[in-house]
Design a protein around this motif. Structure first.
Motif, PDB file in Angstrom:
ATOM      1  N   ALA A  10       2.597   7.171  20.175  1.00 24.75           N
ATOM      2  CA  ALA A  10       3.127   7.028  18.793  1.00 24.75           C
ATOM      3  C   ALA A  10       3.376   5.640  18.618  1.00 24.75           C
ATOM      4  O   ALA A  10       3.973   4.757  19.497  1.00 24.75           O
ATOM      5  CB  ALA A  10       4.159   7.788  18.592  1.00 24.75           C
ATOM      6  N   ASP A  11       2.956   5.157  17.248  1.00 21.39           N
ATOM      7  CA  ASP A  11       3.432   3.753  16.919  1.00 21.39           C
ATOM      8  C   ASP A  11       4.789   3.780  16.241  1.00 21.39           C
ATOM      9  O   ASP A  11       4.809   4.663  15.237  1.00 21.39           O
ATOM     10  CB  ASP A  11       2.417   3.181  16.182  1.00 21.39           C
ATOM     11  CG  ASP A  11       1.043   2.887  16.691  1.00 21.39           C
ATOM     12  OD1 ASP A  11       1.088   2.424  17.830  1.00 21.39           O
ATOM     13  OD2 ASP A  11      -0.148   2.952  16.054  1.00 21.39           O
ATOM     14  N   PRO A  12       5.634   3.042  16.458  1.00 22.48           N
ATOM     15  CA  PRO A  12       6.933   2.907  15.938  1.00 22.48           C
ATOM     16  C   PRO A  12       6.570   2.194  14.641  1.00 22.48           C
ATOM     17  O   PRO A  12       5.559   1.336  14.276  1.00 22.48           O
ATOM     18  CB  PRO A  12       7.962   1.890  16.626  1.00 22.48           C
ATOM     19  CG  PRO A  12       7.306   1.919  18.280  1.00 22.48           C
ATOM     20  CD  PRO A  12       5.678   2.357  17.820  1.00 22.48           C
ATOM     21  N   THR A  13       7.492   2.253  13.530  1.00 18.58           N
ATOM     22  CA  THR A  13       7.469   1.493  12.257  1.00 18.58           C
ATOM     23  C   THR A  13       7.761   0.017  12.433  1.00 18.58           C
ATOM     24  O   THR A  13       6.875  -0.858  12.022  1.00 18.58           O
ATOM     25  CB  THR A  13       8.632   1.878  11.564  1.00 18.58           C
ATOM     26  OG1 THR A  13       8.451   3.407  11.337  1.00 18.58           O
ATOM     27  CG2 THR A  13       8.421   1.561  10.127  1.00 18.58           C
ATOM     28  N   SER A  14       8.545  -0.259  13.511  1.00 22.64           N
ATOM     29  CA  SER A  14       8.601  -1.882  13.913  1.00 22.64           C
ATOM     30  C   SER A  14       8.485  -1.842  15.683  1.00 22.64           C
ATOM     31  O   SER A  14       9.262  -1.010  16.003  1.00 22.64           O
ATOM     32  CB  SER A  14       9.610  -2.266  13.201  1.00 22.64           C
ATOM     33  OG  SER A  14      10.916  -2.013  13.719  1.00 22.64           O
ATOM     34  N   VAL A  15       8.122  -2.997  15.799  1.00 18.69           N
ATOM     35  CA  VAL A  15       8.208  -3.181  17.346  1.00 18.69           C
ATOM     36  C   VAL A  15       8.872  -4.435  17.600  1.00 18.69           C
ATOM     37  O   VAL A  15       8.277  -5.401  17.168  1.00 18.69           O
ATOM     38  CB  VAL A  15       6.744  -3.079  18.167  1.00 18.69           C
ATOM     39  CG1 VAL A  15       6.976  -3.440  19.711  1.00 18.69           C
ATOM     40  CG2 VAL A  15       6.344  -1.595  17.863  1.00 18.69           C
ATOM     41  N   THR A  16       9.760  -4.650  18.488  1.00 20.73           N
ATOM     42  CA  THR A  16      10.465  -5.735  18.920  1.00 20.73           C
ATOM     43  C   THR A  16      10.422  -6.130  20.351  1.00 20.73           C
ATOM     44  O   THR A  16      10.827  -5.047  21.102  1.00 20.73           O
ATOM     45  CB  THR A  16      11.879  -6.223  18.436  1.00 20.73           C
ATOM     46  OG1 THR A  16      11.717  -5.986  16.997  1.00 20.73           O
ATOM     47  CG2 THR A  16      12.533  -7.391  18.941  1.00 20.73           C
ATOM     48  N   LEU A  17      10.022  -7.179  20.953  1.00 18.56           N
ATOM     49  CA  LEU A  17      10.484  -7.343  22.545  1.00 18.56           C
ATOM     50  C   LEU A  17      11.373  -8.352  22.554  1.00 18.56           C
ATOM     51  O   LEU A  17      11.252  -9.740  21.911  1.00 18.56           O
ATOM     52  CB  LEU A  17       8.923  -7.782  23.183  1.00 18.56           C
ATOM     53  CG  LEU A  17       9.296  -8.428  24.712  1.00 18.56           C
ATOM     54  CD1 LEU A  17       9.559  -7.308  25.619  1.00 18.56           C
ATOM     55  CD2 LEU A  17       7.875  -8.968  24.962  1.00 18.56           C
TER      56      LEU A  17
END
Length: 81
Positions: A10-17
Motif C-alpha cells: 500500500a502507498d502511504p499518503t506521504s513518505v519520508t526517509l
C-alpha cells in the motif's frame, strides 16, 4: 522502504526517509519533493552515499493511508586505503 496494510502492498499518503550519519548529522528526504523514488506499490528507495565509517541509522516513515515507521541501522567499516 516497504509499506503494507493487512499484508498487502500500500502507498502511504506521504513518505519520508530520515538518515543519521555516525557523527549525528541528520537528513530527511521525501517522496513529495522527488528525493525518494517509488518503484512499485508500497516500495520506495533512495540511494545514500555512506561516506563515513561507523553506525548509520535510518528510518522510513509513512503517513495517512499506510501510516507506520521502521528504523534500522547499518555499520560501515573503516577503509584500509
Amino acid at each position: 522502504g516497504v509499506f503494507t496494510v493487512g499484508g498487502a502492498a500500500a502507498d502511504p499518503t506521504s513518505v519520508t526517509l530520515r538518515v543519521q550519519d555516525p557523527s549525528g548529522n541528520e537528513q530527511a528526504f521525501t517522496y513529495a519533493s522527488g528525493e525518494v523514488t517509488r518503484s512499485a506499490t508500497g516500495v520506495y528507495y533512495r540511494d545514500v552515499q555512506l561516506d563515513e565509517s561507523g553506525i548509520w541509522h535510518y528510518r522510513w516513515e509513512g503517513e495517512g493511508a499506510a501510516a507506520c515507521a521502521a528504523e534500522r541501522q547499518v555499520y560501515v567499516e573503516p577503509s584500509e586505503f
